[in-house]
Motif scaffolding. Structure first.
Motif, PDB file in Angstrom:
ATOM      1  N   ALA A 195       0.759  -1.171  -0.200  1.00 28.25           N
ATOM      2  CA  ALA A 195      -0.021  -0.206  -0.363  1.00 28.25           C
ATOM      3  C   ALA A 195       1.004   1.051  -0.169  1.00 28.25           C
ATOM      4  O   ALA A 195       0.454   2.075  -1.013  1.00 28.25           O
ATOM      5  CB  ALA A 195      -0.656   0.170   1.382  1.00 28.25           C
ATOM      6  N   THR A 206       2.086   2.191  -3.729  1.00 34.40           N
ATOM      7  CA  THR A 206       1.462   1.887  -4.854  1.00 34.40           C
ATOM      8  C   THR A 206       0.948   3.203  -5.663  1.00 34.40           C
ATOM      9  O   THR A 206       1.267   3.306  -6.661  1.00 34.40           O
ATOM     10  CB  THR A 206       0.291   0.940  -4.391  1.00 34.40           C
ATOM     11  N   ALA A 243       3.630  -3.603  -5.397  1.00 30.83           N
ATOM     12  CA  ALA A 243       3.097  -1.989  -5.591  1.00 30.83           C
ATOM     13  C   ALA A 243       3.930  -1.532  -7.042  1.00 30.83           C
ATOM     14  O   ALA A 243       3.286  -0.565  -7.441  1.00 30.83           O
ATOM     15  CB  ALA A 243       4.305  -1.499  -4.297  1.00 30.83           C
ATOM     16  N   LEU A 282       1.234   7.001   3.363  1.00 32.43           N
ATOM     17  CA  LEU A 282       0.277   5.658   3.528  1.00 32.43           C
ATOM     18  C   LEU A 282       0.899   4.891   3.803  1.00 32.43           C
ATOM     19  O   LEU A 282       0.367   3.757   4.780  1.00 32.43           O
ATOM     20  CB  LEU A 282       0.799   5.462   2.196  1.00 32.43           C
ATOM     21  N   VAL A 318      -1.156   2.968   6.898  1.00 30.96           N
ATOM     22  CA  VAL A 318      -1.860   1.213   6.820  1.00 30.96           C
ATOM     23  C   VAL A 318      -0.913   0.650   8.032  1.00 30.96           C
ATOM     24  O   VAL A 318      -1.742  -0.908   9.177  1.00 30.96           O
ATOM     25  CB  VAL A 318      -1.111   0.373   5.356  1.00 30.96           C
ATOM     26  N   LEU A 320      -4.459   1.179  -4.824  1.00 31.90           N
ATOM     27  CA  LEU A 320      -4.369   1.934  -3.097  1.00 31.90           C
ATOM     28  C   LEU A 320      -5.300   1.675  -2.780  1.00 31.90           C
ATOM     29  O   LEU A 320      -5.918   1.360  -1.637  1.00 31.90           O
ATOM     30  CB  LEU A 320      -3.831   2.901  -3.756  1.00 31.90           C
ATOM     31  N   GLN A 367      -6.195  -1.890  -1.483  1.00 28.30           N
ATOM     32  CA  GLN A 367      -5.192  -2.274  -0.267  1.00 28.30           C
ATOM     33  C   GLN A 367      -5.421  -1.976   1.126  1.00 28.30           C
ATOM     34  O   GLN A 367      -6.154  -2.177   2.172  1.00 28.30           O
ATOM     35  CB  GLN A 367      -4.306  -1.950  -0.688  1.00 28.30           C
ATOM     36  N   VAL A 368      -6.119  -0.584   0.746  1.00 26.39           N
ATOM     37  CA  VAL A 368      -6.506   0.584   2.287  1.00 26.39           C
ATOM     38  C   VAL A 368      -7.985   0.182   2.520  1.00 26.39           C
ATOM     39  O   VAL A 368      -7.633  -0.871   3.734  1.00 26.39           O
ATOM     40  CB  VAL A 368      -6.317   2.326   1.539  1.00 26.39           C
TER      41      VAL A 368
END
Length: 483
Positions: A81, A84, A135, A231, A235, A421, A424-425
């Motif tokens: 994340a 990315t 990524a 980020l 995360v 992104l 993944q988040v």
């Protein structure tokens, strides 16, 4: 954009879309290229879940502490994340084909290191390498797909296949990991990637092409560093909440730091000549709200799997294998949804597909908020989760099409980086949030907490559908499906 490696005199570059008017079948070269890209993305999806079942054996073999095992997942999630968006822009600037191949080489090398690891430190480093490779590869592969086909049915079909295979990968990863761990060794959960990476690296350079690149702008280094740190902090905070709870200071410190870094990033972006993220891109409602819808689609469905797994095992007393088979029906639904989505988009448009998908997902989820201790709920659960899985993938393919529609070719890497992104988040956010709701509501027993959390899950999906209907404005292009 043409990768400089493909411009040698011995082999002139081919056009990115040699025969893809929107409604025609892909050429043989495009079919092979798509197979390479889909194989890579399927492998990345499998990597997120393939070690689930293997963790106890892996931890015992390498001497992991119980708390240290969380880093097997955290290292991958943080790097995937965190980097990315950066690599999505790098793909635009320096070549998607080149970045894709470098990422696959890194995936193969880090997977080999993980398969041969003899101590926790090397295995965690290998997982971080896999995260950085993810990524690199994910936005580059998606950008190659979106520039390979013009906006319209052909692109929607390609993204539908990609969504179906990604969903299948998340589901199949746990099954494959269990089989490999039980029959040979958990090390093969890493080593299978080496075989895939080698095959992609042999075939990829022969079939992957991209449009000619014009003047190459400079990379916004300050912006890249700030957004990556933001980020990673975000995360990490979200991931820690799943292990330590939302009241732990180690959770909110990183999240607050992430918000501050995002603020500095936006200030920097408004003052540089060639920003990492073009402000015009973030002014597109299709990009902003499309990605918001994607984040919520991933957050709600992946966390629903967590909630239903608890229900099946802790309330109904099912074993892990039986619970996995029941939830496998949801996985089948997601694959079917990925295949159905292009037809729905073709008959309506991408925005409508998101709204329909999220609304049906909410409608299929809300009855599950009334589950009880009776095993009579098993059949309704199978039906509802299957329907919700179909709807969820319709929404996911819809948001991918929406978030990349009308974006210039030279910004497709950044646009697909945002798409990756949000995925993944969303995955990182959903389960800790639902877990916190369960903990807060389960005052005397687990079931009431699960019921509340499932109800909240359904409400979030429904609200997301309303927000998309109200705020998304599709660009007036053939690919958007506007009429």
């Amino acid at each position: 954009m043409t990768d400089t490696a493909s411009s040698t005199p011995s082999r002139p570059p081919l056009p990115a879309s040699p025969a893809s008017p929107a409604g025609r079948r892909p050429t043989r070269a495009q079919t092979i290229a798509m197979a390479v890209l889909l194989t890579a993305n399927l492998t990345l999806a499998v990597d997120f879940s393939i070690l689930n079942v293997a963790l106890p054996r892996l931890g015992a073999d390498l001497g992991f502490t119980v708390s240290g095992l969380q880093w097997v997942f955290t290292a991958l999630a943080l790097c995937a994340a965190g980097f990315t968006l950066f690599f999505g822009r790098v793909a635009d600037l320096f070549g998607r084909r080149r970045l894709f191949l470098i990422g696959m080489a890194l995936l193969g090398a880090s997977s080999l290191a993980g398969g041969l690891a003899q101590d926790p430190a090397l295995l965690i480093a290998a997982r971080a390498g896999q995260g950085i490779a993810t990524a690199m590869v994910a936005p580059a592969a998606l950008a190659l797909m979106t520039t390979m086909f013009p906006e319209g049915p052909a692109r929607a079909r390609a993204l539908g296949f990609n969504g179906a295979l990604m969903a299948a990968g998340f589901t199949a990863g746990a099954v494959l990991g269990g089989l490999l761990t039980g029959t040979v060794s958990w090390r093969w959960a890493f080593l299978v990637n080496v075989v895939v990476a080698l095959a992609v690296l042999v075939i990829g350079p022969l079939v992957l092409r991209e449009p000619a690149r014009g003047t190459r702008p400079r990379l916004d280094v300050a912006g890249a560093i700030l957004i990556t740190l933001a980020l990673v902090a975000l995360v990490y905070g979200i991931d820690m909440s799943g292990h330590a709870g939302w009241t732990h200071p180690g959770v909110w410190g990183p999240i607050v730091a992430a918000l501050a870094l995002f603020g500095v990033f936006l200030a920097v972006e408004s003052s540089v000549r060639e920003p990492l993220v073009e402000p015009a891109l973030l002014r597109r409602s299709s990009v902003v709200w499309g990605n918001a819808a994607g984040l919520l689609a991933f957050a709600t469905e992946t966390s629903l799997v967590f909630l239903l797994s608890l229900y099946l095992q802790e309330v109904l007393g099912s074993g892990a294998i039986a619970a996995g088979l029941v939830l496998g029906v949801l996985g089948i639904g997601t694959v079917l949804g990925g295949l159905m989505a292009p037809r729905i988009i073709g008959r309506t448009n991408a925005k409508t597909a998101i709204v329909i998908g999220l609304a049906v997902q909410a409608a299929a989820t809300i009855p599950l908020a009334f589950v009880s201790e009776s095993r009579g709920w098993l059949i309704p659960l199978l039906v509802l989760t299957f329907a919700g899985g179909v709807a969820n993938l319709v929404a996911i393919v819809g948001y991918t099409v929406t978030s990349t529609a009308g974006v210039p070719a030279e910004q497709q890497g950044l646009a697909t980086g945002l798409v990756t992104l949000s995925q993944q988040v969303g995955i990182a956010l959903g389960t800790p949030l639902m877990s916190a709701i369960v903990t807060a509501a389960a005052t005397t027993a687990l079931l009431p907490g699960l019921q509340v959390a499932i109800g909240v899950n359904a409400v979030i999906a429904g609200v997301a559908a309303v927000l998309v209907a109200a705020f998304v404005r599709l660009p007036h292009t053939r690919g958007s499906g506007t009429r």
